[in-house]
Every structure is written in structure tokens, then in C-alpha cells.
Write a protein that holds these residues in place. Structure first.
Motif, short mmCIF file in Angstrom:
data_model
loop_
_atom_site.label_atom_id
_atom_site.label_comp_id
_atom_site.label_asym_id
_atom_site.label_seq_id
_atom_site.Cartn_x
_atom_site.Cartn_y
_atom_site.Cartn_z
N TYR A 167 -10.55 4.43 2.55
CA TYR A 167 -11.40 3.54 3.34
C TYR A 167 -12.04 2.42 2.52
O TYR A 167 -12.05 1.27 2.95
CB TYR A 167 -12.50 4.34 4.06
N PRO A 168 -12.60 2.73 1.32
CA PRO A 168 -13.23 1.65 0.56
C PRO A 168 -12.27 0.51 0.22
O PRO A 168 -12.66 -0.67 0.27
CB PRO A 168 -13.71 2.35 -0.71
N SER A 169 -11.01 0.85 -0.08
CA SER A 169 -10.03 -0.19 -0.39
C SER A 169 -9.74 -1.04 0.83
O SER A 169 -9.67 -2.29 0.75
CB SER A 169 -8.73 0.43 -0.92
N LEU A 170 -9.57 -0.41 1.98
CA LEU A 170 -9.31 -1.16 3.21
C LEU A 170 -10.53 -1.97 3.62
O LEU A 170 -10.40 -3.06 4.18
CB LEU A 170 -8.89 -0.22 4.33
N ASN A 171 -11.70 -1.43 3.34
CA ASN A 171 -12.93 -2.20 3.62
C ASN A 171 -12.96 -3.49 2.80
O ASN A 171 -13.37 -4.55 3.28
CB ASN A 171 -14.17 -1.36 3.32
N SER A 172 -12.50 -3.39 1.55
CA SER A 172 -12.45 -4.57 0.69
C SER A 172 -11.45 -5.59 1.22
O SER A 172 -11.70 -6.80 1.23
CB SER A 172 -12.08 -4.16 -0.74
N VAL A 173 -10.29 -5.09 1.68
CA VAL A 173 -9.29 -5.98 2.27
C VAL A 173 -9.86 -6.67 3.50
O VAL A 173 -9.73 -7.89 3.67
CB VAL A 173 -8.01 -5.19 2.64
N ALA A 174 -10.50 -5.89 4.36
CA ALA A 174 -11.05 -6.44 5.60
C ALA A 174 -12.12 -7.50 5.29
O ALA A 174 -12.21 -8.52 5.98
CB ALA A 174 -11.65 -5.33 6.45
N LYS A 175 -12.94 -7.27 4.26
CA LYS A 175 -14.00 -8.22 3.91
C LYS A 175 -13.42 -9.57 3.54
O LYS A 175 -13.91 -10.63 3.98
CB LYS A 175 -14.83 -7.66 2.75
N MET A 184 0.85 -1.18 0.00
CA MET A 184 0.00 0.00 0.00
C MET A 184 0.90 1.25 0.00
O MET A 184 1.42 1.64 1.05
CB MET A 184 -0.90 0.01 1.23
N PRO A 185 1.09 1.89 -1.16
CA PRO A 185 1.93 3.10 -1.20
C PRO A 185 1.33 4.20 -0.34
O PRO A 185 0.11 4.37 -0.27
CB PRO A 185 1.91 3.49 -2.69
N SER A 186 2.19 4.98 0.31
CA SER A 186 1.70 5.98 1.25
C SER A 186 0.94 7.10 0.55
O SER A 186 0.09 7.76 1.17
CB SER A 186 2.86 6.57 2.06
N ASN A 187 1.21 7.34 -0.75
CA ASN A 187 0.52 8.44 -1.42
C ASN A 187 -0.97 8.19 -1.57
O ASN A 187 -1.76 9.12 -1.74
CB ASN A 187 1.15 8.70 -2.79
N ILE A 188 -1.40 6.91 -1.49
CA ILE A 188 -2.83 6.64 -1.56
C ILE A 188 -3.42 6.34 -0.19
O ILE A 188 -4.65 6.27 -0.05
CB ILE A 188 -3.13 5.47 -2.52
N THR A 189 -2.58 6.19 0.82
CA THR A 189 -3.08 5.83 2.15
C THR A 189 -2.97 6.96 3.17
O THR A 189 -3.81 7.08 4.06
CB THR A 189 -2.34 4.61 2.71
N PHE A 190 -1.91 7.81 3.04
CA PHE A 190 -1.66 8.84 4.05
C PHE A 190 -1.23 10.15 3.39
O PHE A 190 -0.63 10.15 2.31
CB PHE A 190 -0.52 8.41 5.00
N ASN A 191 -1.52 11.25 4.04
CA ASN A 191 -0.92 12.53 3.64
C ASN A 191 0.54 12.55 4.09
O ASN A 191 0.94 11.80 4.99
CB ASN A 191 -1.68 13.70 4.25
N THR A 192 1.33 13.43 3.51
CA THR A 192 2.75 13.52 3.82
C THR A 192 2.97 13.76 5.31
O THR A 192 2.35 14.63 5.91
CB THR A 192 3.41 14.66 3.02
#
Length: 213
Positions: free
Chosen positions: A121-129, A103-111
């Protein structure tokens, strides 16, 4: 007896070699994936060491069948993760019986922040599912940074990001005892820190999904 003892000592050495020091407590930590994999090897090894040759062959065949079952289990999980995460920016990498999500930080966190972007959140929701469905796995959540800044700050940031991802997955129903977050700072780059592209690749959170054997 000597054969059993030799296998036990070898197993302990394997566990020791795969230990990572926690940068905050100073304690050695064995990844859950290493721990459970070594446990399976110990069981199979002790069966072979303590039984006669016929039983040892049967035990070896049984261990091979278990391994094949794990492979199929991970195949299905990999396929679902790829389908759920298509176009999300999360890389799905298969390494034997382990699945790695990058998970690259540019799509998960601000600098320089460790709060997850709401857009992710939707991507992590998919992972969690998917993780909730495939319950027979343990998960190492590893945070990494580039080499900009001092080592201590990078370790703290990577650790907080790893815990942010683990905590979010736990909040979506993935049991906390399956999650093992750890920040490694700038110690494991996968690209050249002398270029902006390389640094962007090094700033990441990785999730290692390993089947419990």
C-alpha cells in the motif's frame, strides 16, 4: 482536400493497428495513450495539409514546442516517481514521452491471488500521490502472468490484478476516467518461462503513463 483525406485515412489505420482485443467482451480496445497521441498527430497533420506553406511551417514549429513541453513535464514526473519509489521494488522505465512502472507480482500479490498485499500500500500511495499531482496524463494498467496454468485462467487472473491496482489508485484520488486496466495473461513474456526467475519476471503489473497532448 486529397491531402487532408489521406492524413485522415492514415490516422485511422494507425488507430486500427494499435487496437487490442478485450479477452472478455471480444471488443477492440485502443489504449488511451495511443488514442491521445494519434489525436495530436491528426491535429498537426491537418493544419499542415490545409494551410499554405508558411502557416504549415508555423504549425510544425508549434507542434515541436508542444512536444518539448511534454518532455519536460514527463521529466519532472519521472524524477518524482523515482524518488518516491526508491527501494520499493517497482521499476521506473522511461520510453520517450512515456513512463512505465513495472510492479512484480511477488511484491504486490500473493501467489494466484489478486488482492493487493497490505505491505505494498505505501508504494501505491506514493504512485497515486504523483499521478494525482500530474493530472495531464492517461494511464494504461496492464496485467501479465507466466505460462503456468491454462490461458483462460491466466487472462482472468491478470485482468483482476490490473483492476485491483486501478481500483486502488482510483480510491486514492486518481480519476477513474484516466485509468484503463486490461489483463493480457501469458501473451507478452519479458523473460524465459522455462526458469523460475523468468516466470517471476513475467508475473507483473505494468502501468504506462502517457501525457495527454
Amino acid at each position: 482536400m486529397m491531402k487532408k483525406l489521406s492524413i485522415f485515412i492514415l490516422s485511422l489505420l494507425v488507430l486500427q493497428a494499435c487496437t487490442t482485443a478485450d479477452p472478455y467482451t471480444g471488443e477492440d480496445k485502443v489504449r488511451k495513450s495511443v488514442k491521445y497521441g494519434a489525436a495530436g498527430a491528426i491535429v498537426c497533420g491537418l493544419i499542415g495539409a490545409t494551410k499554405n506553406s508558411k502557416n504549415a511551417r508555423n504549425a510544425a514549429a508549434g507542434c515541436a514546442a508542444i512536444g518539448a513541453g511534454i518532455g519536460a513535464y514527463m521529466d519532472h514526473q519521472e524524477a518524482e516517481l523515482r524518488r518516491e519509489l526508491q527501494g520499493s521494488g517497482v521499476q521506473v522505465v522511461r520510453q520517450g514521452d512515456q513512463i512505465q512502472l513495472i510492479m512484480p507480482s511477488n511484491i504486490t500479490f500473493n501467489t494466484a491471488e489478486f488482492n493487493i498485499k497490505s505491505s505494498f500500500y505505501p508504494s501505491l500511495n506514493s504512485v497515486a500521490k504523483v499521478l494525482y499531482k500530474y493530472k495531464d496524463t492517461v494511464l494504461d494498467v496492464i496485467g501479465h502472468t507466466d505460462s503456468v496454468g491454462n490461458d483462460q485462467d491466466n487472462r482472468e487472473l491478470s485482468n483482476k490484478r490490473a483492476y485491483s491496482v486501478a481500483d486502488y489508485l482510483a480510491a486514492q484520488g486518481v480519476p477513474g476516467e484516466r485509468l484503463s486496466p486490461l489483463g493480457l495473461g501469458e501473451t507478452q513474456p519479458i523473460a524465459d518461462n522455462n526458469t523460475e526467475y523468468g516466470r517471476s519476471q513475467n508475473r507483473r503489473v505494468e502501468l504506462y503513463i502517457t501525457a495527454v497532448q
